[in-house]
Write an enzyme that holds these catalytic residues in place. Structure first.
Site, mmCIF file in Angstrom:
data_model
loop_
_atom_site.group_PDB
_atom_site.id
_atom_site.type_symbol
_atom_site.label_atom_id
_atom_site.label_comp_id
_atom_site.label_asym_id
_atom_site.label_seq_id
_atom_site.Cartn_x
_atom_site.Cartn_y
_atom_site.Cartn_z
ATOM 1 N N GLU A 32 -0.337 -2.425 -4.521
ATOM 2 C CA GLU A 32 0.767 -2.680 -5.450
ATOM 3 C C GLU A 32 0.454 -2.173 -6.854
ATOM 4 O O GLU A 32 1.315 -1.614 -7.531
ATOM 5 C CB GLU A 32 1.096 -4.177 -5.485
ATOM 6 C CG GLU A 32 1.848 -4.686 -4.260
ATOM 7 C CD GLU A 32 3.281 -4.169 -4.207
ATOM 8 O OE1 GLU A 32 3.769 -3.582 -5.206
ATOM 9 O OE2 GLU A 32 3.924 -4.356 -3.158
ATOM 10 N N GLU A 47 0.779 1.602 -6.817
ATOM 11 C CA GLU A 47 2.160 2.039 -6.695
ATOM 12 C C GLU A 47 2.931 1.861 -8.002
ATOM 13 O O GLU A 47 3.730 2.714 -8.380
ATOM 14 C CB GLU A 47 2.864 1.270 -5.574
ATOM 15 C CG GLU A 47 2.408 1.668 -4.172
ATOM 16 C CD GLU A 47 3.102 0.880 -3.078
ATOM 17 O OE1 GLU A 47 2.865 1.179 -1.891
ATOM 18 O OE2 GLU A 47 3.885 -0.051 -3.393
ATOM 19 N N GLU A 48 2.699 0.747 -8.703
ATOM 20 C CA GLU A 48 3.477 0.452 -9.897
ATOM 21 C C GLU A 48 2.948 1.160 -11.140
ATOM 22 O O GLU A 48 3.727 1.482 -12.053
ATOM 23 C CB GLU A 48 3.516 -1.061 -10.142
ATOM 24 C CG GLU A 48 4.326 -1.824 -9.108
ATOM 25 C CD GLU A 48 4.597 -3.265 -9.512
ATOM 26 O OE1 GLU A 48 4.161 -3.676 -10.606
ATOM 27 O OE2 GLU A 48 5.248 -3.975 -8.725
#
Length: 257
Positions: free
Chosen positions: A146, A149-150
């Protein structure tokens, strides 16, 4: 009379895996189902599970009329169940929780990686990167994914700092949320444009002092834990790779060393 092929389980039941490659009309399905139930009843079977691919959704009505009910559904199939004995059933319930993560990524300057989301309840607040653990994914791996990805930041997992459980959340399910600490391996941010409005490194004291953040008792407590961790006044749970059960499947035990 023709009956369904079924796999026996360890609890006195059977599972029928319907194949999408083998089309079947409702009449034939209903006839085979009644014959199969009679056969399973004679053999003393209890719980009957039918995994029905979405391509065979037209068979649902016939199964429900025969006494089956919905257990759970996924994108590609529906699971139907039936209990033969005239006693209260002991079939396990569907999964009751969703699992999410929040990531504390702290650099050597005492700065934390924070993001502002484009939509949702947290718009306008600098927050930790968050996300949902995918099916078959470990919590520690989900936190790493995460964050990457962010924000484009690669990390190593350090430990779970805390977690909270809430209820009546998404689709009426309960929710588990794990706060994970990660170590950054690079520092140049390349934010995800679809969901993230802004991303930056921020002094952890500035992050924890946000008025909007402190309106939430939960967010305030999480910020306190993050501050304590920065000052080495808090110890979380590390991920220890181990195995479980007779199958010796790999899993992580999160423990305080």
């Amino acid at each position: 009379m023709e009956i369904f092929e079924a796999t026996e389980d360890n609890y006195g039941g059977v599972t029928v895996n319907m194949k999408k490659e083998e089309p079947m009309d409702s009449h034939k399905f209903h006839t085979m189902l009644m014959a199969s139930i009679s056969n399973w009843r004679q053999k003393g079977k209890k719980g009957i599970w039918i995994k029905l691919p979405i391509e065979l959704a037209h068979l649902v009505e016939a199964a429900v009329k025969e006494g089956f009910w919905y257990h759970h559904a996924e994108a590609t199939y529906l699971m139907l169940v039936y209990w033969i004995p005239e006693t209260p059933h002991t079939l396990p319930a569907n999964a009751s929780h969703r699992v999410g993560i929040g990531a504390l990524v702290l650099n050597n300057n005492g700065e934390v990686l924070v993001v502002k989301e484009k939509s949702g309840k947290s718009t306008g607040i600098w927050k930790l990167p968050t996300g949902v653990v995918e099916e078959g994914e470990d919590i520690c791996m989900a936190a790493i994914r995460e964050v990457q990805e962010e924000t484009g930041i690669e990390t190593d997992f350090i430990e779970i700092l805390a977690f909270r459980q809430s209820h009546k959340s998404f689709f009426g399910k309960s929710d588990l949320f794990f706060i994970c600490m990660l170590k950054p391996l690079n520092f140049t941010i390349h934010k995800q444009n679809a969901e993230i409005e802004e991303a930056q490194w921020m002094a952890i004291e500035e992050y924890s002092a946000q008025p909007k953040l402190n309106k939430s008792e939960l967010s305030k407590n999480i910020a306190k834990i993050c501050l304590a961790k920065k000052d080495n006044e808090y110890t979380g749970f590390s991920a220890v790779l181990t195995t479980t059960g007779l199958s010796a499947k790999n899993c992580y035990l999160y423990s305080n060393k």
